[in-house]
Design an enzyme around this catalytic site. Structure first.
Site, PDB file in Angstrom:
ATOM      1  CB  THR B  49      42.791  44.135  41.680  1.00 35.29           C
ATOM      2  OG1 THR B  49      41.610  44.096  42.491  1.00 35.29           O
ATOM      3  CG2 THR B  49      42.933  42.811  40.949  1.00 35.29           C
ATOM      4  CE1 TYR B 112      37.657  31.019  51.192  1.00 35.42           C
ATOM      5  CE2 TYR B 112      35.885  30.777  52.787  1.00 35.42           C
ATOM      6  CZ  TYR B 112      36.851  30.215  51.970  1.00 35.42           C
ATOM      7  OH  TYR B 112      36.990  28.850  51.920  1.00 35.42           O
ATOM      8  CE1 TYR B 142      38.190  47.177  41.996  1.00 34.45           C
ATOM      9  CE2 TYR B 142      39.633  46.773  43.852  1.00 34.45           C
ATOM     10  CZ  TYR B 142      39.404  46.753  42.496  1.00 34.45           C
ATOM     11  OH  TYR B 142      40.374  46.296  41.655  1.00 34.45           O
ATOM     12  CE  LYS B 172      39.619  49.962  39.672  1.00 39.02           C
ATOM     13  NZ  LYS B 172      40.894  49.324  39.897  1.00 39.02           N
TER      14      LYS B 172
END
Lengths: 306, 306
Positions: B49, B112, B142, B172
């Site tokens: 990110t 999405y 993640y 994470k």
């Protein structure tokens, strides 16, 4: 509404059938497109949210568009979704469409980052248009904040319309809020506002809208087209009302369970091809219990049918 | 925490510098990676990110990973993000990393569609692992629901750990909730829980966590590594406290305005290269006013420095 507003009409947010390996089934897709056009669709808005487009790679998207063209669908009748998270990939997908003579695309904003500024949204679309550099390009913006997580603010639309007046021609508004759609019609004369929810096309047309790009059209294109053609004709008022009622009922039926899985289950029934029920993860087909409930008419439907 | 938990350490969610055309600047990126490793980072979590990865095409992502390797960074020190919206593209990016000897990746869920089921999330990751079919693969999940819009429920993690125990090795957790991280540590023994927010690494380590993959590490890797190495040593308590305070202060400083733009502005100051300030739309650099405020020490910082 001016007749010169473009695009105008009833466009189907086409489902994408999958093969046993969960890859797009080109032959079944081409057959579905032909069916939709025969039912009266003005065109096919392929590779949108309903078409699971963002579950496909760039190569898979390009191949599906090429398959539709090879099946004889006219480039003028295809409005592919080309907006993805990465602007360079949006550029590549849009250039590919243009290279095939497909000049009108439906374009999501970059949708990974949330809470982005109006400046950032304008910069993204401007960068895309500049990199493509093709005067033929016609972009239908795509406002679907409940899925994309990134709304298209009026201020961004105004700035893009001012900077590229011939490029940003319309918007698919899938937020489901008629007031938002009519505010767009009022603020942006000559801009094609297309309803993203079937039942809202009729009130939007009365307010000056340009039509619809919708999911339930996969089932009831003929009815929605009838409403589009005849809504202003007093002699057809009863028939329009009946068609609109069928559109509303179909939409409600497909919304009892997950909408896209329901639509696919219903197309599987119509075509007799159970393969139509497949979905690519993270979306999944209806459970057998859900499907059985979907296919069993509710008591009032059974009464009407008897 | 068992020493066998992998990955363990301080990983930088590396920023991606851009050239004047807003494309990844490979030379500046390689230099940044070398700097981060020299500062003590265990490895580089590139293309996440913070690295604007989802603003880059698949080809751009592959080229950046190759550039890092060509610059001499060891495959063992690179943890690229490979999770995108389309599972076929996630498969392609992950296979590419494996082909280069890079075996540990950080993988977002398909992001999405929102409100997807636990079944759908499990099906997506399972399909990805099956299609890749490489025993070497190590996936760090993640969890960043505030950006991706798709949380990773504990039930999905449990099912994936059960089905592919050697593959799904860690997570994470960037939701910023220490209780959520410690709940993961307690529920999943042997699973590497990595803090996605710098200030939370220390309390997470005390609770049995494995380290951090964070953004502020772009600025204060040395301090975070010191905390990681010495947090359990009573003789270093004061030095750990001081390092942690600098980490917290750096994080707060970078959070006054848009975080990633702020981090890039601060790296631009460190390197003397104003090109570091560039961001790819939809993200935008700080305004000059914001940047001036960022670079002017707050009164208490000025006092400490004098």
């Amino acid at each position: 509404m001016s007749e010169t507003v473009f695009p105008r009409g009833v466009f189907c947010a086409a489902l994408t059938p999958l093969d046993a390996d969960l890859n797009p089934n080109h032959a079944a897709f081409a057959a579905h497109c032909r069916h939709l056009l025969a039912e009266g669709c003005t065109g096919i808005a392929l590779l949108g949210t309903t078409g699971e487009a963002n579950s496909f790679s760039g190569d898979e998207r390009r191949a599906l568009l090429e398959a539709a063209l090879q099946a004889g669908i006219s480039p003028d009748q295809l409005l592919p979704g080309t907006g993805v998270a990465a602007l360079t990939e949006t550029v590549a997908l849009t250039r590919h469409a243009l290279s095939l003579g497909v000049t009108t695309v439906v374009m999501l904003p970059p949708f990974y980052y949330k809470g982005v500024s109006e400046d950032g949204i304008v910069a993204a679309y401007a960068e895309i248009v500049e990199r493509i550099g093709d005067e033929r390009l016609r972009v239908v913006l795509y406002h679907i904040p409940q899925v994309a997580g990134v709304p298209l603010p009026h201020g961004a639309i105004a700035r893009l319309r001012e900077r590229y007046p011939g490029t940003f021609v319309g918007i698919k508004d899938s937020a489901g809020d008629l007031a938002h759609m009519t505010a767009l019609v009022e603020r942006f004369p000559g801009f094609a506002v297309l309803a993203g929810a079937d039942p809202l096309m009729l009130p939007l047309l009365k307010a000056g809208g340009a039509g619809a790009i919708t999911a339930t059209t996969n089932l009831v294109a003929r009815d929605l087209r009838f409403v589009f053609d005849h809504w202003a004709d007093p002699a057809q008022a009863a028939a329009v009302e009946a068609a609109q009622a069928r559109v509303v009922a179909a939409r409600e039926r497909a919304s009892r369970f997950a909408q896209m899985a329901s639509l696919k289950a219903l197309v599987a029934e119509r075509t007799g091809d159970p393969g139509w029920r497949r979905m690519r993860p993270p979306l999944v087909p209806l459970s057998e219990t859900e499907r059985a409930a979907l296919l069993t008419p509710a008591p009032d439907e059974a009464r009407r049918a008897s």
